[in-house]
Design a protein around this motif. Sequence first.
Motif, PDB file in Angstrom:
ATOM      1  N   VAL A 191       0.846  -1.193   0.000  1.00  0.00           N
ATOM      2  CA  VAL A 191       0.000   0.000   0.000  1.00  0.00           C
ATOM      3  C   VAL A 191       0.880   1.240   0.000  1.00  0.00           C
ATOM      4  O   VAL A 191       0.715   2.146  -0.797  1.00  0.00           O
ATOM      5  CB  VAL A 191      -0.940   0.011   1.223  1.00  0.00           C
ATOM      6  N   ASP A 192       1.843   1.280   0.899  1.00  0.00           N
ATOM      7  CA  ASP A 192       2.837   2.349   0.970  1.00  0.00           C
ATOM      8  C   ASP A 192       4.087   1.787   1.627  1.00  0.00           C
ATOM      9  O   ASP A 192       4.192   0.566   1.825  1.00  0.00           O
ATOM     10  CB  ASP A 192       2.301   3.575   1.728  1.00  0.00           C
ATOM     11  N   ALA A 193       5.024   2.647   1.974  1.00  0.00           N
ATOM     12  CA  ALA A 193       6.309   2.184   2.524  1.00  0.00           C
ATOM     13  C   ALA A 193       6.137   1.405   3.814  1.00  0.00           C
ATOM     14  O   ALA A 193       6.959   0.539   4.146  1.00  0.00           O
ATOM     15  CB  ALA A 193       7.229   3.385   2.754  1.00  0.00           C
ATOM     16  N   ASP A 194       5.059   1.679   4.554  1.00  0.00           N
ATOM     17  CA  ASP A 194       4.874   1.044   5.868  1.00  0.00           C
ATOM     18  C   ASP A 194       3.749   0.021   5.901  1.00  0.00           C
ATOM     19  O   ASP A 194       3.549  -0.633   6.934  1.00  0.00           O
ATOM     20  CB  ASP A 194       4.583   2.132   6.921  1.00  0.00           C
ATOM     21  N   THR A 195       3.007  -0.119   4.836  1.00  0.00           N
ATOM     22  CA  THR A 195       1.809  -0.958   4.868  1.00  0.00           C
ATOM     23  C   THR A 195       1.777  -1.936   3.696  1.00  0.00           C
ATOM     24  O   THR A 195       1.986  -1.537   2.550  1.00  0.00           O
ATOM     25  CB  THR A 195       0.537  -0.088   4.813  1.00  0.00           C
ATOM     26  N   SER A 196       1.509  -3.179   3.996  1.00  0.00           N
ATOM     27  CA  SER A 196       1.293  -4.199   2.969  1.00  0.00           C
ATOM     28  C   SER A 196       0.305  -5.224   3.507  1.00  0.00           C
ATOM     29  O   SER A 196       0.027  -5.260   4.702  1.00  0.00           O
ATOM     30  CB  SER A 196       2.613  -4.872   2.578  1.00  0.00           C
TER      31      SER A 196
END
Length: 478
Positions: A424-429
Amino acid sequence: MNEDLTRRLKLCTSLPTPPSTAVRIIDLANDPNASLMQIADAVAFDAALAAKMLKVANSPLYNSRRSASNVRQAISLLGTHAAITIALSFSLVGGLKSGRQSREVQLFWQRSILSALACRVLAQHFKLPADDLLLSGLLQDIGVLALQTALADEYVQATAAASDHDQLLLAERAAFGSGHDEVGYWLLKRWHLPDHLAISCLTSHIEPKGEIAVNANSCVAVSGYLADVFLKPTDPVVTLRATNAASRWLGLQAQALTDILNGMREGLKEVEDLFDTPLIEAAQADALVAEAKELIFIANLRQTRELEERAQRDALTGAHNRAYFDDALNKEFNLAVRHAWPLSVAMIDLDYFKRINDTYGHAIGDATLQAVTRVIQSQIRNGDVFARYGGEEFVLLFPGTPGEAAAKVLSRIRETIASFHHTVDADTSFKVTISIGLASHVNGEDAVTSGVDLVHAADRALYLAKAQGRNQLAQAVV
């Protein structure tokens, strides 16, 4: 336009300028009350222009039933607007071409005059104002002449690697912050030419978006590509590029485009004489059109196949669509029954997909569907048919494949998808799993009577896989 480039152009004392006769005609072009008498008077002051106006009025380009014996009659035959436009074309080209020319400048005028011819033929094809388009075609790239004059060697070095007109524009923008489209607009506004001529410098270089719009600007845009076909007759890529441009901007199909090229070939001698510029020999032009015709029809067949292929694909994922799958299912089921071949069908559903949309948004949901599609397509054979069935549900058809072999492929697909991280972003998957229902028609046995029955059986197995906790493969007994 880039400020530094504007400053340099303003400081250039040798920048192209209209001759005195053209200035008078420009004033008439901007005067809604200009009369035939005023036009004739302005033209008569330039003997060379007067001769050309007389010649064009009597030329096959205008197919007039009457002939003109003097400038006044010629202007009357052409009419006010056409006379101003044509006189302006000749006076501008004549004045700007005066003096010794480099090879680059000669090539510029050859392309401009061929573009003007293409514009006129396109105007006749689409029933648009031919004289306005002819002048727009002549002047659409006038910015190139201005850049060549003002920047000299710097311009040559910056554009040396450009192999076609589109690359030339990109090279100009990269080196100077603006291209010849903006420079042409600036120059024609500076000359006080009618707005539509200046605007065509910009709009004819903008890629078409959405639905095809046949208008003066799209004709001018295509004209340059058609000019290149005559300038580079031995380069098939140039012809294919023109074919693509004519289709994208104007919706021209193979036969219509061939007719346009034939029209240009027939008008070559006339425009050569009128603008005193050699373009291409008649025999070479005949061979060029014949060869271009073959290439155009080949390209048209390829485009037709591509359109058919797109019509069979889901727009979001690139998987086949439901209609394509239904057709393939019927054909494969009939073959399986006739030859006693095995046939397997799998229904695939993304688990808790609504939760992904609700949590991360539909853009991430769409990207997830696309990623799952890529995984599945990478692990099936060319003969297998993978399609989006609807929403987050997919279907896989395995021709000639019994259930046991299909189950092995599907298990591998399920495990691969379950291990894949969606970012999703650098911190979220997150991860996603799939549930699969499999049904098989084996050795021609009459367990099911149609392909639709086989799909229904696979769908029942899918619900069983979900009931067993999802991320499962369940196989139907048929």
